[in-house]
Motif scaffolding. Structure first.
Motif, PDB file in Angstrom:
ATOM      1  N   ILE A  14       0.767  -1.147   0.059  1.00  0.00           N
ATOM      2  CA  ILE A  14      -0.124   0.065   0.045  1.00  0.00           C
ATOM      3  C   ILE A  14       0.823   1.414  -0.110  1.00  0.00           C
ATOM      4  O   ILE A  14       0.563   2.104  -0.741  1.00  0.00           O
ATOM      5  N   ARG A  15       1.968   1.336   0.831  1.00  0.00           N
ATOM      6  CA  ARG A  15       2.940   2.326   0.926  1.00  0.00           C
ATOM      7  C   ARG A  15       3.510   2.515  -0.355  1.00  0.00           C
ATOM      8  O   ARG A  15       3.562   3.787  -0.988  1.00  0.00           O
ATOM      9  N   ALA A  73      -6.672   4.753  -3.294  1.00  0.00           N
ATOM     10  CA  ALA A  73      -5.696   5.464  -2.735  1.00  0.00           C
ATOM     11  C   ALA A  73      -6.159   6.331  -1.822  1.00  0.00           C
ATOM     12  O   ALA A  73      -5.434   6.509  -0.738  1.00  0.00           O
ATOM     13  N   GLU A  74      -7.209   7.289  -1.960  1.00  0.00           N
ATOM     14  CA  GLU A  74      -7.973   7.957  -0.801  1.00  0.00           C
ATOM     15  C   GLU A  74      -8.167   7.147   0.468  1.00  0.00           C
ATOM     16  O   GLU A  74      -7.872   7.699   1.467  1.00  0.00           O
ATOM     17  N   ARG A  75      -8.903   5.798   0.395  1.00  0.00           N
ATOM     18  CA  ARG A  75      -8.934   5.020   1.595  1.00  0.00           C
ATOM     19  C   ARG A  75      -7.417   4.753   2.212  1.00  0.00           C
ATOM     20  O   ARG A  75      -7.445   4.767   3.556  1.00  0.00           O
ATOM     21  N   CYS A  76      -6.671   4.588   1.363  1.00  0.00           N
ATOM     22  CA  CYS A  76      -5.423   3.810   1.898  1.00  0.00           C
ATOM     23  C   CYS A  76      -4.557   5.135   2.519  1.00  0.00           C
ATOM     24  O   CYS A  76      -3.972   4.629   3.634  1.00  0.00           O
ATOM     25  N   ARG A  77      -4.678   6.367   2.053  1.00  0.00           N
ATOM     26  CA  ARG A  77      -4.108   7.338   2.801  1.00  0.00           C
ATOM     27  C   ARG A  77      -4.962   7.741   4.221  1.00  0.00           C
ATOM     28  O   ARG A  77      -3.824   7.975   5.112  1.00  0.00           O
ATOM     29  N   GLU A  78      -6.078   7.236   4.322  1.00  0.00           N
ATOM     30  CA  GLU A  78      -6.554   7.295   5.857  1.00  0.00           C
ATOM     31  C   GLU A  78      -5.917   6.453   6.690  1.00  0.00           C
ATOM     32  O   GLU A  78      -5.691   6.413   7.866  1.00  0.00           O
ATOM     33  N   LEU A  82      -3.623   6.838  10.019  1.00  0.00           N
ATOM     34  CA  LEU A  82      -4.095   6.165  11.372  1.00  0.00           C
ATOM     35  C   LEU A  82      -3.065   5.295  11.674  1.00  0.00           C
ATOM     36  O   LEU A  82      -2.738   5.185  12.984  1.00  0.00           O
ATOM     37  N   MET A  83      -2.541   4.496  10.937  1.00  0.00           N
ATOM     38  CA  MET A  83      -1.414   3.460  11.350  1.00  0.00           C
ATOM     39  C   MET A  83      -0.099   4.371  11.754  1.00  0.00           C
ATOM     40  O   MET A  83       0.447   3.945  12.810  1.00  0.00           O
ATOM     41  N   ASP A  84       0.355   5.425  11.149  1.00  0.00           N
ATOM     42  CA  ASP A  84       1.311   5.987  11.414  1.00  0.00           C
ATOM     43  C   ASP A  84       1.152   6.793  12.948  1.00  0.00           C
ATOM     44  O   ASP A  84       2.071   6.754  13.900  1.00  0.00           O
ATOM     45  N   GLU A  85      -0.142   7.395  13.208  1.00  0.00           N
ATOM     46  CA  GLU A  85      -0.450   7.637  14.404  1.00  0.00           C
ATOM     47  C   GLU A  85      -0.423   6.685  15.638  1.00  0.00           C
ATOM     48  O   GLU A  85      -0.129   6.931  16.545  1.00  0.00           O
TER      49      GLU A  85
END
Length: 186
Positions: A14-15, A73-78, A82-85
């Motif tokens: 995904i990244r 892509a839009e959903r993956c950015r979210e 969230l994962m980074d946070e």
């Protein structure tokens, strides 16, 4: 487990996909991720195979998102945000502390030393809600949900608690000559 072992799988793909979308090329994404262009291309292809949908229309010069790719892509950015946070909070590197902090201490000690520092602490960490209370008696800290306490003690009664010596205090017994004459020496 080494961190580089975690750099595989769906999240990694995904990244890679998002890097291709953002940079506009597999080569630029590969450079950003310290991978080869072939590896990034393979990650995106594997992702498309897993989803059974084309995410990017490829030509020799352009990479264009499909409708499904744009929505994905839009959903993956979210998800990535969230994962980074979550990783930042779990590792303690969150940008600023937040949550509730329950502080309890002896009344006189708190009045002289803790309370004056609370305003500065709250100003420095506005996302932290401080519940401050005092007591002359050492409470059951775990039962009361206390996070931090300040008490004058020679030792801890519960070995499940962690203590840090902040300083040393001295006590001096004093009595006036009249008191000693009236009640005797202790």
């Amino acid at each position: 487990m080494r961190k580089d072992l975690l750099q595989t799988g769906l999240f990694h793909a995904i990244r890679a996909f998002l890097r291709v979308v953002d940079s506009g090329s597999f080569t630029a994404a590969a450079e950003q991720m310290d991978l080869t262009t072939a590896q990034v291309s393979r990650l995106v292809s594997d992702l498309e195979k897993r989803l059974d949908v084309k995410l990017l229309q490829r030509s020799t010069r352009h990479r264009i998102l499909t409708d499904a790719g744009a929505e994905y892509a839009e959903r993956c950015r979210e998800i990535v945000a969230l994962m980074d946070e979550a990783e930042a909070k779990a590792s303690g590197t969150a940008s600023s502390p937040s949550g509730r902090l329950r502080v309890q201490c002896m009344t006189s000690f708190g009045h002289h030393y803790v309370a004056p520092e609370l305003a500065d602490f709250c100003a420095s960490y506005p996302e932290v809600i401080v519940n401050y209370s005092t007591s002359q008696y050492f409470p059951d800290l775990l039962a009361r949900g206390v996070d931090v306490s300040f008490y004058l003690a020679e030792s801890l009664t519960d070995s499940g608690l962690v203590a840090r010596r902040l300083g040393t205090t001295f006590a001096v017994v004093c009595a006036s000559p009249e008191y000693l004459q009236r009640f005797g020496e202790p």
